[in-house]
Scaffold this motif. Structure first.
Motif, PDB file in Angstrom:
ATOM      1  N   ALA A  20       0.689  -1.253  -0.102  1.00 40.63           N
ATOM      2  CA  ALA A  20       0.063  -0.167  -0.009  1.00 40.63           C
ATOM      3  C   ALA A  20       0.752   1.339  -0.167  1.00 40.63           C
ATOM      4  O   ALA A  20       0.427   2.518  -0.533  1.00 40.63           O
ATOM      5  N   ASN A  21       2.038   1.073   0.608  1.00 35.52           N
ATOM      6  CA  ASN A  21       3.082   2.364   0.601  1.00 35.52           C
ATOM      7  C   ASN A  21       4.180   2.339  -0.319  1.00 35.52           C
ATOM      8  O   ASN A  21       5.011   3.074  -0.203  1.00 35.52           O
ATOM      9  N   ASN A  22       4.008   1.466  -1.225  1.00 38.31           N
ATOM     10  CA  ASN A  22       5.037   1.362  -2.398  1.00 38.31           C
ATOM     11  C   ASN A  22       6.253   1.012  -1.810  1.00 38.31           C
ATOM     12  O   ASN A  22       7.620   1.609  -2.428  1.00 38.31           O
ATOM     13  N   LYS A  23       6.408   0.457  -0.693  1.00 34.88           N
ATOM     14  CA  LYS A  23       8.007   0.042  -0.076  1.00 34.88           C
ATOM     15  C   LYS A  23       8.199  -1.317  -0.405  1.00 34.88           C
ATOM     16  O   LYS A  23       7.951  -2.571   0.447  1.00 34.88           O
ATOM     17  N   THR A  24       8.407  -1.507  -1.891  1.00 32.52           N
ATOM     18  CA  THR A  24       8.568  -2.883  -2.239  1.00 32.52           C
ATOM     19  C   THR A  24       9.993  -2.988  -2.974  1.00 32.52           C
ATOM     20  O   THR A  24      10.427  -3.143  -4.031  1.00 32.52           O
ATOM     21  N   GLY A  25      11.238  -2.820  -2.161  1.00 31.48           N
ATOM     22  CA  GLY A  25      12.421  -2.609  -2.611  1.00 31.48           C
ATOM     23  C   GLY A  25      13.075  -3.869  -3.268  1.00 31.48           C
ATOM     24  O   GLY A  25      14.005  -3.915  -4.307  1.00 31.48           O
ATOM     25  N   TRP A  26      12.390  -4.959  -2.978  1.00 30.80           N
ATOM     26  CA  TRP A  26      12.527  -6.297  -3.223  1.00 30.80           C
ATOM     27  C   TRP A  26      12.317  -6.442  -4.911  1.00 30.80           C
ATOM     28  O   TRP A  26      12.759  -7.383  -5.337  1.00 30.80           O
ATOM     29  N   ASP A  27      11.215  -5.631  -5.158  1.00 30.37           N
ATOM     30  CA  ASP A  27      10.813  -5.875  -6.479  1.00 30.37           C
ATOM     31  C   ASP A  27      11.528  -5.074  -7.593  1.00 30.37           C
ATOM     32  O   ASP A  27      11.476  -3.908  -7.667  1.00 30.37           O
ATOM     33  N   ILE A  28      12.223  -5.968  -8.674  1.00 28.00           N
ATOM     34  CA  ILE A  28      13.120  -5.284  -9.420  1.00 28.00           C
ATOM     35  C   ILE A  28      12.218  -4.841 -10.870  1.00 28.00           C
ATOM     36  O   ILE A  28      12.908  -4.200 -11.583  1.00 28.00           O
ATOM     37  N   GLY A  29      11.126  -5.439 -10.759  1.00 30.86           N
ATOM     38  CA  GLY A  29      10.447  -5.181 -11.968  1.00 30.86           C
ATOM     39  C   GLY A  29      10.612  -5.892 -13.361  1.00 30.86           C
ATOM     40  O   GLY A  29       9.855  -5.750 -14.434  1.00 30.86           O
ATOM     41  N   TYR A  30      11.273  -7.111 -13.029  1.00 28.95           N
ATOM     42  CA  TYR A  30      11.391  -8.003 -14.306  1.00 28.95           C
ATOM     43  C   TYR A  30      12.089  -9.342 -13.530  1.00 28.95           C
ATOM     44  O   TYR A  30      12.638  -9.203 -12.444  1.00 28.95           O
ATOM     45  N   VAL A  31      12.008 -10.454 -14.498  1.00 29.41           N
ATOM     46  CA  VAL A  31      12.660 -11.736 -13.855  1.00 29.41           C
ATOM     47  C   VAL A  31      14.087 -11.423 -13.808  1.00 29.41           C
ATOM     48  O   VAL A  31      14.816 -10.867 -14.727  1.00 29.41           O
ATOM     49  N   SER A  32      14.772 -12.052 -12.537  1.00 28.05           N
ATOM     50  CA  SER A  32      16.269 -11.832 -12.570  1.00 28.05           C
ATOM     51  C   SER A  32      16.848 -12.688 -13.270  1.00 28.05           C
ATOM     52  O   SER A  32      16.434 -13.783 -13.578  1.00 28.05           O
ATOM     53  N   THR A  33      18.012 -12.444 -13.869  1.00 28.64           N
ATOM     54  CA  THR A  33      18.765 -13.124 -14.806  1.00 28.64           C
ATOM     55  C   THR A  33      19.087 -14.575 -14.435  1.00 28.64           C
ATOM     56  O   THR A  33      18.984 -15.711 -15.405  1.00 28.64           O
ATOM     57  N   PRO A  34      19.501 -15.014 -13.092  1.00 27.99           N
ATOM     58  CA  PRO A  34      19.588 -16.423 -12.787  1.00 27.99           C
ATOM     59  C   PRO A  34      18.337 -17.220 -13.035  1.00 27.99           C
ATOM     60  O   PRO A  34      18.348 -18.380 -13.503  1.00 27.99           O
ATOM     61  N   CYS A 181      26.510 -16.843  -6.995  1.00 27.83           N
ATOM     62  CA  CYS A 181      25.755 -16.691  -8.285  1.00 27.83           C
ATOM     63  C   CYS A 181      26.353 -15.890  -9.363  1.00 27.83           C
ATOM     64  O   CYS A 181      27.053 -14.723  -8.588  1.00 27.83           O
ATOM     65  N   TYR A 182      26.833 -16.398 -10.630  1.00 32.21           N
ATOM     66  CA  TYR A 182      27.842 -15.743 -11.344  1.00 32.21           C
ATOM     67  C   TYR A 182      27.018 -14.488 -12.211  1.00 32.21           C
ATOM     68  O   TYR A 182      27.791 -13.694 -12.852  1.00 32.21           O
ATOM     69  N   ASN A 183      25.733 -14.801 -12.250  1.00 34.43           N
ATOM     70  CA  ASN A 183      24.945 -13.828 -13.150  1.00 34.43           C
ATOM     71  C   ASN A 183      23.830 -12.908 -12.488  1.00 34.43           C
ATOM     72  O   ASN A 183      22.689 -12.808 -13.136  1.00 34.43           O
ATOM     73  N   SER A 184      24.283 -12.618 -11.339  1.00 30.21           N
ATOM     74  CA  SER A 184      23.204 -11.590 -10.307  1.00 30.21           C
ATOM     75  C   SER A 184      22.925 -10.803 -11.206  1.00 30.21           C
ATOM     76  O   SER A 184      23.814  -9.993 -11.830  1.00 30.21           O
ATOM     77  N   ILE A 185      21.770  -9.867 -10.881  1.00 36.88           N
ATOM     78  CA  ILE A 185      21.624  -8.706 -11.304  1.00 36.88           C
ATOM     79  C   ILE A 185      22.500  -7.664 -10.580  1.00 36.88           C
ATOM     80  O   ILE A 185      23.220  -7.838  -9.687  1.00 36.88           O
ATOM     81  N   LYS A 186      22.841  -6.640 -11.064  1.00 35.66           N
ATOM     82  CA  LYS A 186      23.809  -5.577 -10.659  1.00 35.66           C
ATOM     83  C   LYS A 186      23.794  -5.408  -9.189  1.00 35.66           C
ATOM     84  O   LYS A 186      24.791  -5.273  -8.579  1.00 35.66           O
ATOM     85  N   GLN A 187      22.433  -4.960  -8.635  1.00 32.15           N
ATOM     86  CA  GLN A 187      22.609  -4.445  -7.292  1.00 32.15           C
ATOM     87  C   GLN A 187      22.760  -5.548  -6.511  1.00 32.15           C
ATOM     88  O   GLN A 187      22.855  -5.486  -5.284  1.00 32.15           O
ATOM     89  N   ARG A 188      22.767  -6.874  -6.748  1.00 29.03           N
ATOM     90  CA  ARG A 188      22.952  -8.005  -6.039  1.00 29.03           C
ATOM     91  C   ARG A 188      24.121  -8.898  -6.353  1.00 29.03           C
ATOM     92  O   ARG A 188      24.407  -9.996  -5.762  1.00 29.03           O
ATOM     93  N   GLN A 189      25.209  -8.206  -6.916  1.00 31.24           N
ATOM     94  CA  GLN A 189      26.303  -8.844  -7.398  1.00 31.24           C
ATOM     95  C   GLN A 189      27.330  -9.407  -6.172  1.00 31.24           C
ATOM     96  O   GLN A 189      27.141  -8.427  -5.243  1.00 31.24           O
ATOM     97  N   GLY A 190      27.531 -10.397  -6.105  1.00 27.98           N
ATOM     98  CA  GLY A 190      28.475 -10.897  -4.889  1.00 27.98           C
ATOM     99  C   GLY A 190      27.680 -11.278  -3.421  1.00 27.98           C
ATOM    100  O   GLY A 190      28.151 -11.462  -2.596  1.00 27.98           O
ATOM    101  N   ARG A 191      26.490 -11.070  -3.425  1.00 27.62           N
ATOM    102  CA  ARG A 191      25.553 -10.948  -2.365  1.00 27.62           C
ATOM    103  C   ARG A 191      24.543 -12.349  -2.557  1.00 27.62           C
ATOM    104  O   ARG A 191      23.543 -12.349  -1.904  1.00 27.62           O
ATOM    105  N   GLU A 192      24.857 -13.183  -3.467  1.00 26.11           N
ATOM    106  CA  GLU A 192      23.712 -14.323  -3.806  1.00 26.11           C
ATOM    107  C   GLU A 192      24.343 -15.731  -4.090  1.00 26.11           C
ATOM    108  O   GLU A 192      25.543 -15.763  -4.688  1.00 26.11           O
TER     109      GLU A 192
END
Length: 200
Positions: A20-34, A181-192
């Motif tokens: 309701a408050n648009n606090k959905t930072g986990w939602d990248i708006g597309y399917v993640s590469t991996p 994960c070698y093909n993480s999206i940019k904002q999650r590189q090295g953290r998955e």
């Protein structure tokens, strides 16, 4: 309205408030590469697939567009399911399930994990493993991404480590893949970690 979260219970009200408050930072708006690359190599379009804690589930949309016929999205919050219905009118409404994951009983061939595990209170992790085991058919797979950063009381998202994940899952699942994960999206590189766990 301000919502005071309870650290052990991120309930329906908590998540509805986030949407309701648009606090959905986990939602990248597309399917993640991996996840996308994993889906691309799947051959059996009849697989019965669940995306729990699926949110707006661009993964489900991608699967549908690739010809998968039996995809379900489960979420404790109603709003993201309404968003899917509006965004993808052809998505079968009976496969949009507004329910607590731990109350769900249908079984599947494949369950896709994408920012659901990390959104649950860490106190529920053993229950998560047991529930995933019970929701999978014989030789069923749990596939997706797990965060690779220190587990603290701050979250969601809650982190975890390779050793913790192995200890959690090894009794009920054969660990086919669990690697950086070698093909993480940019904002999650090295953290998955990307993983494929098969029901024992």
């Amino acid at each position: 309205m301000t919502y005071k979260k309870n650290k052990t219970d991120f309930d329906k009200e908590y998540w509805e408030h986030k949407y309701a408050n648009n606090k959905t930072g986990w939602d990248i708006g597309y399917v993640s590469t991996p996840i996308k690359e994993y889906i691309n190599q799947l051959k059996n379009k009849d697989l019965k697939i669940l995306i729990p804690g699926g949110g707006n589930s661009f993964e489900a949309e991608y699967l549908l567009n690739k010809g998968f016929k039996n995809v379900s999205v489960l979420d404790i919050a109603q709003q993201p399911l309404k968003n899917i219905e509006k965004r993808i009118p052809q998505f079968p409404t009976e496969n949009l399930i507004n329910q607590n994951f731990f109350d769900h009983t249908t079984t599947y061939d494949l369950i896709i994990e994408q920012t659901f595990f990390c959104a649950l209170s860490p106190s529920l992790r053993e229950m998560y493993v047991d529930k995933m085991y019970n929701l999978l058919n014989k030789d069923g797979k749990l596939v997706g991404l797990l965060f690779d950063f220190e587990l603290t009381e701050e979250g969601p998202p809650f982190g975890g480590s390779l050793i913790e994940y192995i200890q959690l899952f090894y009794a009920k699942f054969e660990i086919k893949v669990l690697e950086k994960c070698y093909n993480s999206i940019k904002q999650r590189q090295g953290r998955e970690f990307f993983f494929i766990f098969e029901k024992k």
